[in-house]
Design a protein around this motif. Sequence first.
Motif, PDB file in Angstrom:
ATOM      1  N   GLY A 120       2.498  19.608   9.976  1.00  0.00           N
ATOM      2  CA  GLY A 120       3.639  20.129   9.235  1.00  0.00           C
ATOM      3  C   GLY A 120       3.843  19.337   8.141  1.00  0.00           C
ATOM      4  N   ALA A 121       4.778  18.796   7.385  1.00  0.00           N
ATOM      5  CA  ALA A 121       4.984  18.436   6.261  1.00  0.00           C
ATOM      6  C   ALA A 121       4.607  16.657   6.443  1.00  0.00           C
ATOM      7  CB  ALA A 121       6.442  18.392   5.594  1.00  0.00           C
ATOM      8  N   VAL A 122       3.645  16.120   5.640  1.00  0.00           N
ATOM      9  CA  VAL A 122       3.079  14.866   6.080  1.00  0.00           C
ATOM     10  C   VAL A 122       3.818  13.809   4.873  1.00  0.00           C
ATOM     11  CG1 VAL A 122       1.039  13.252   5.901  1.00  0.00           C
ATOM     12  CG2 VAL A 122       0.928  15.536   6.718  1.00  0.00           C
ATOM     13  N   VAL A 123       4.292  12.869   5.581  1.00  0.00           N
ATOM     14  CA  VAL A 123       5.011  11.582   4.751  1.00  0.00           C
ATOM     15  C   VAL A 123       4.261  10.337   5.085  1.00  0.00           C
ATOM     16  CG1 VAL A 123       7.171  10.319   4.403  1.00  0.00           C
ATOM     17  CG2 VAL A 123       7.256  12.897   4.905  1.00  0.00           C
ATOM     18  N   PHE A 124       4.187   9.568   4.267  1.00  0.00           N
ATOM     19  CA  PHE A 124       3.340   8.351   4.229  1.00  0.00           C
ATOM     20  C   PHE A 124       4.058   7.088   4.057  1.00  0.00           C
ATOM     21  CE2 PHE A 124       0.477   5.068   2.338  1.00  0.00           C
ATOM     22  CZ  PHE A 124      -0.431   4.741   3.520  1.00  0.00           C
ATOM     23  N   ASN A 125       3.697   6.169   4.938  1.00  0.00           N
ATOM     24  CA  ASN A 125       4.358   4.829   4.509  1.00  0.00           C
ATOM     25  C   ASN A 125       3.325   3.581   4.992  1.00  0.00           C
ATOM     26  OD1 ASN A 125       6.092   2.214   5.280  1.00  0.00           O
ATOM     27  ND2 ASN A 125       7.465   3.684   4.328  1.00  0.00           N
ATOM     28  N   ASP A 126       3.051   2.857   4.006  1.00  0.00           N
ATOM     29  CA  ASP A 126       1.999   1.782   4.163  1.00  0.00           C
ATOM     30  C   ASP A 126       2.551   0.440   4.915  1.00  0.00           C
ATOM     31  OD1 ASP A 126       3.494   0.524   2.199  1.00  0.00           O
ATOM     32  OD2 ASP A 126       1.812   0.790   0.851  1.00  0.00           O
ATOM     33  N   LEU A 127       3.578   0.698   5.417  1.00  0.00           N
ATOM     34  CA  LEU A 127       4.469  -0.474   6.049  1.00  0.00           C
ATOM     35  C   LEU A 127       4.300  -1.888   5.392  1.00  0.00           C
ATOM     36  CD1 LEU A 127       3.310   0.095   9.636  1.00  0.00           C
ATOM     37  CD2 LEU A 127       5.143   1.116   8.407  1.00  0.00           C
ATOM     38  N   ASP A 128       4.116  -1.890   3.792  1.00  0.00           N
ATOM     39  CA  ASP A 128       3.788  -3.119   3.018  1.00  0.00           C
ATOM     40  C   ASP A 128       2.848  -3.823   3.281  1.00  0.00           C
ATOM     41  OD1 ASP A 128       6.253  -2.228   1.619  1.00  0.00           O
ATOM     42  OD2 ASP A 128       7.455  -2.912   2.938  1.00  0.00           O
ATOM     43  N   VAL A 129       1.727  -3.373   3.933  1.00  0.00           N
ATOM     44  CA  VAL A 129       0.780  -4.343   4.093  1.00  0.00           C
ATOM     45  C   VAL A 129      -0.033  -4.467   2.809  1.00  0.00           C
ATOM     46  CG1 VAL A 129       0.399  -3.502   6.506  1.00  0.00           C
ATOM     47  CG2 VAL A 129      -0.919  -2.287   4.660  1.00  0.00           C
ATOM     48  N   PRO A 130      -0.823  -5.873   2.555  1.00  0.00           N
ATOM     49  CA  PRO A 130      -1.366  -6.003   1.237  1.00  0.00           C
ATOM     50  C   PRO A 130      -2.341  -4.720   0.872  1.00  0.00           C
ATOM     51  CG  PRO A 130      -1.174  -7.819   2.772  1.00  0.00           C
ATOM     52  CD  PRO A 130      -0.904  -6.815   3.677  1.00  0.00           C
ATOM     53  N   ALA A 131      -2.285  -4.408  -0.257  1.00  0.00           N
ATOM     54  CA  ALA A 131      -3.361  -3.394  -0.647  1.00  0.00           C
ATOM     55  C   ALA A 131      -4.578  -3.779  -0.663  1.00  0.00           C
ATOM     56  CB  ALA A 131      -2.949  -3.176  -2.064  1.00  0.00           C
ATOM     57  N   ASP A 132      -5.008  -5.222  -0.750  1.00  0.00           N
ATOM     58  CA  ASP A 132      -6.298  -5.436  -0.705  1.00  0.00           C
ATOM     59  C   ASP A 132      -7.040  -5.338   0.600  1.00  0.00           C
ATOM     60  OD1 ASP A 132      -5.175  -7.441   0.751  1.00  0.00           O
ATOM     61  OD2 ASP A 132      -5.981  -9.051  -0.713  1.00  0.00           O
ATOM     62  N   ILE A 133      -6.115  -4.786   1.748  1.00  0.00           N
ATOM     63  CA  ILE A 133      -7.194  -4.757   2.940  1.00  0.00           C
ATOM     64  C   ILE A 133      -7.913  -3.501   2.953  1.00  0.00           C
ATOM     65  CG2 ILE A 133      -5.139  -6.137   4.138  1.00  0.00           C
ATOM     66  CD1 ILE A 133      -4.336  -3.331   5.413  1.00  0.00           C
ATOM     67  N   PHE A 134      -7.479  -2.544   1.977  1.00  0.00           N
ATOM     68  CA  PHE A 134      -8.221  -1.254   1.848  1.00  0.00           C
ATOM     69  C   PHE A 134      -9.585  -1.300   1.464  1.00  0.00           C
ATOM     70  CE2 PHE A 134      -3.311  -0.337   2.160  1.00  0.00           C
ATOM     71  CZ  PHE A 134      -3.528   0.253   3.482  1.00  0.00           C
ATOM     72  N   THR A 135      -9.757  -2.618   0.791  1.00  0.00           N
ATOM     73  CA  THR A 135     -10.954  -2.626   0.089  1.00  0.00           C
ATOM     74  C   THR A 135     -12.272  -3.034   1.097  1.00  0.00           C
ATOM     75  OG1 THR A 135     -10.618  -5.084  -0.454  1.00  0.00           O
ATOM     76  CG2 THR A 135     -10.153  -3.435  -2.240  1.00  0.00           C
ATOM     77  N   ARG A 136     -11.781  -3.364   2.368  1.00  0.00           N
ATOM     78  CA  ARG A 136     -12.687  -3.628   3.383  1.00  0.00           C
ATOM     79  C   ARG A 136     -13.508  -2.501   3.942  1.00  0.00           C
ATOM     80  NH1 ARG A 136     -11.195  -8.472   6.079  1.00  0.00           N
ATOM     81  NH2 ARG A 136      -9.728  -9.692   4.569  1.00  0.00           N
ATOM     82  N   ALA A 137     -13.094  -1.174   3.713  1.00  0.00           N
ATOM     83  CA  ALA A 137     -13.842  -0.229   4.076  1.00  0.00           C
ATOM     84  C   ALA A 137     -13.639   0.923   3.180  1.00  0.00           C
ATOM     85  CB  ALA A 137     -12.990   0.456   5.289  1.00  0.00           C
ATOM     86  N   GLN A 138     -14.912   1.755   3.028  1.00  0.00           N
ATOM     87  CA  GLN A 138     -14.795   2.895   2.203  1.00  0.00           C
ATOM     88  C   GLN A 138     -14.115   4.141   3.045  1.00  0.00           C
ATOM     89  OE1 GLN A 138     -16.293   3.629  -0.821  1.00  0.00           O
ATOM     90  NE2 GLN A 138     -16.599   1.422  -0.677  1.00  0.00           N
TER      91      GLN A 138
END
Length: 268
Positions: free
Chosen positions: A201-219
């Motif tokens: 259905g309609a998708v809503v996103f929340n990053d739970l306020d985790v540090p943005a730099d953790i996403f640099t660990r994986a492509q």
Amino acid sequence: MSSLPYTLYRAAQVREFDRIAIEECSIPGATLMQRAGAAAFDVLRARWPKARSVAVACGEGNNGGDGFVLARLAHEAGLQTRVLQVGDAACLRGDALAAHQALTHNGVCVVPFNAEALRGCDVIVDALFGTGLDRAVSGAWRAAIEAINHAATPVLALDIPSGLHADTGRVLGAAVRATATVSFIALKQGMFTGLGPDHCGAVVFNDLDVPADIFTRAQPSALRLDLTHAPTLAPRSRAAHKGDYGRVLVIGGDHGMAGAARLAAEAA
């Protein structure tokens, strides 16, 4: 709530982000669970502001824990709240068990799942399975999913609709058809591939306020495209002729395999 990201990830990658947030960034798992439940409750109130009753179907893992948090917040907000346990509550551990205890200490009873309890509710919350599911759903779990789908009531799925494979969008025997899905930390590629769009259905996103730099660990495993990425054509004269806009050469096909080349040429 964060805007919808374009980056998509596999379930194993998201679990690694979760581990990094807890172990390396010192964000307790209970804190992430509280944020997830609160974010989902915010979505519920925003999408269904007139809702006065909610049924929350919870499983045995952390997805169920998110559901317990949402149920507690709904109860505290004055909503009639029914919490339905699928599986054995004795299997609850860690943060999910703590969320269950906090809910019951607030005076909310958790009862075994039964389809009749879904009647009369304004919204059903799916908190049965998270992203780790990789086997066919059967038994009481499948019966619960089918009952949710047959209830003719709006459904909010937590993280991903239960029964949907997080990597492929394949239905694992049966899957919840959600009206809306609130996804946490990172979007899973299975939500946008295969049968994912039909079930999310309609998708809503929340990053739970985790540090943005953790996403640099994986492509990212994939990138989501929308109309902002689509090329736009300049307006054409009403008197234009096809010869005014260049020529196309199509090369492809083999003996008996020329269909794609023909379709491309005819489209051009």
